[in-house]
Design a protein around this motif. Structure first.
Motif, mmCIF file in Angstrom:
data_model
loop_
_atom_site.group_PDB
_atom_site.id
_atom_site.type_symbol
_atom_site.label_atom_id
_atom_site.label_comp_id
_atom_site.label_asym_id
_atom_site.label_seq_id
_atom_site.Cartn_x
_atom_site.Cartn_y
_atom_site.Cartn_z
ATOM 1 N N ARG A 201 0.827 -1.210 0.000
ATOM 2 C CA ARG A 201 0.000 0.000 0.000
ATOM 3 C C ARG A 201 0.865 1.265 0.000
ATOM 4 O O ARG A 201 0.599 2.204 -0.759
ATOM 5 N N VAL A 202 1.907 1.278 0.821
ATOM 6 C CA VAL A 202 2.793 2.433 0.884
ATOM 7 C C VAL A 202 3.522 2.618 -0.447
ATOM 8 O O VAL A 202 3.681 3.747 -0.939
ATOM 9 N N VAL A 203 3.971 1.518 -1.053
ATOM 10 C CA VAL A 203 4.665 1.614 -2.341
ATOM 11 C C VAL A 203 3.730 2.173 -3.411
ATOM 12 O O VAL A 203 4.123 3.036 -4.208
ATOM 13 N N ALA A 204 2.502 1.704 -3.441
ATOM 14 C CA ALA A 204 1.542 2.212 -4.420
ATOM 15 C C ALA A 204 1.286 3.702 -4.228
ATOM 16 O O ALA A 204 1.150 4.457 -5.203
ATOM 17 N N GLU A 205 1.240 4.141 -2.989
ATOM 18 C CA GLU A 205 1.067 5.569 -2.719
ATOM 19 C C GLU A 205 2.254 6.362 -3.253
ATOM 20 O O GLU A 205 2.081 7.468 -3.788
ATOM 21 N N GLN A 206 3.454 5.810 -3.133
ATOM 22 C CA GLN A 206 4.633 6.476 -3.686
ATOM 23 C C GLN A 206 4.550 6.568 -5.201
ATOM 24 O O GLN A 206 4.944 7.575 -5.794
ATOM 25 N N VAL A 207 4.064 5.522 -5.836
ATOM 26 C CA VAL A 207 3.913 5.541 -7.293
ATOM 27 C C VAL A 207 2.998 6.690 -7.708
ATOM 28 O O VAL A 207 3.329 7.486 -8.603
ATOM 29 N N HIS A 208 1.847 6.793 -7.065
ATOM 30 C CA HIS A 208 0.913 7.869 -7.403
ATOM 31 C C HIS A 208 1.544 9.242 -7.158
ATOM 32 O O HIS A 208 1.350 10.173 -7.958
ATOM 33 N N ALA A 209 2.299 9.374 -6.070
ATOM 34 C CA ALA A 209 2.925 10.661 -5.756
ATOM 35 C C ALA A 209 3.973 11.043 -6.787
ATOM 36 O O ALA A 209 4.120 12.227 -7.137
#
Length: 294
Positions: A201-209
């Motif tokens: 979940r944290v990695v996916a949030e980084q991708v979006h950012a």
């Protein structure tokens, strides 16, 4: 219902006319750019065969079935035998004919040809890059082209925007100068250890950012996955991602304006019970489920 072993030998059994398709799938049986074990030229048929396991229902993450998306398998691209620069030119020429292309490799050098075609249409794109290696070496053992230099060339040629580029799963040995050059361009590197520690979940949030808005591309080297779960590849690196982590990250990437993707470096000769090809086909399937269906 057709049993899986009788599905046509195309990706997800697609038989749609390419002229009517929203997304097309192509194979590129090229592994002239490999620096260790060859064999990724056999990746396209292996991934297509494995995709038969994914035709018996919807994706429970979002209840979508990619077969209803408007998908056509256009077969394999032509290559120039023994000629890597010539093959990349041919790949770019053929890829230009498709508005949204999903490509099964082949080694990672094919991505350069694909990005050249896409950049002519979209300009520099954002990049989500799953891999064990940064692939930003300025050359591959003295040669200007190869699967280890593909993103160096893509950045230098202005095909991708490195400030909108994120690499996930990185863990291989790497010269400090190469790693530092990559970071200096603005690329966000997420190591495999960071994925294990922080979670999908944290990695996916980084991708979006990192990606924000604008056109983007997904390039997935199967060696991002740990060789215990994906042994069929030319440059395996221990300590990689697990397939459940990959699926969990991908399913959280909805809303990114992807204009295409590739799945590369599946080398069936080193596979065990098709598990690498199965992982590769599932990555593409998950990507297709992210696309707008309306």
């Amino acid at each position: 219902m057709t049993p899986t072993f009788a599905i046509p030998p195309t990706f997800l059994g697609s038989t749609l006319d390419p002229a009517a398709a929203r997304i097309c799938v192509a194979g590129v049986p090229l592994d002239l750019g490999t620096t260790n074990r060859a064999g990724a030229r056999e990746g396209p048929p292996a991934v297509r065969r494995a995709s038969r396991m994914l035709v018996d229902g919807d994706n429970p993450a979002n209840w979508r079935d990619p077969r209803t998306l408007g998908l056509a398998d256009v077969g394999d691209f032509a290559i120039a035998l023994g000629d890597l620069p010539g093959s990349l030119s041919l790949i770019a020429e053929q890829a230009a004919a498709y508005a949204h292309l999903v490509t099964i490799g082949g080694d990672h050098s094919i991505t350069l040809g694909l990005l050249r075609a896409l950049a002519r249409r979209c300009g520099p794109v954002g990049m989500v890059h799953f891999d064990a290696h940064v692939d930003t070496w300025p050359d591959s053992f003295g040669q200007p082209l190869g699967h280890g230099s593909v993103f160096y060339r893509a950045i230098v040629e202005g095909l991708v925007d490195p400030r909108r580029m994120i690499q996930i799963g990185i863990r291989s040995p790497c010269e400090r100068a190469v790693y530092d050059w990559t970071l200096a361009q603005g690329v966000r590197i997420v190591t495999a250890e960071e994925v294990h520690e922080s979670g999908p979940r944290v990695v996916a949030e980084q991708v979006h950012a990192v990606l924000k808005s604008g056109p983007a591309y997904l390039s997935f080297d199967i060696d991002a996955i740990d060789p215990g779960q994906a042994p069929g590849t030319g440059t395996p690196e221990v300590g990689g991602l697990f397939t459940w982590q990959v699926m969990a990250i991908l399913k959280r990437l909805a809303g990114i304006d992807f204009r295409g993707m590739d799945l590369v470096e599946v080398a069936p000769a080193y596979d065990q019970a098709e598990i690498t090809a199965l992982a590769g086909s599932a990555v593409i399937w998950q990507y297709l489920c992210l696309q707008p269906f309306s």
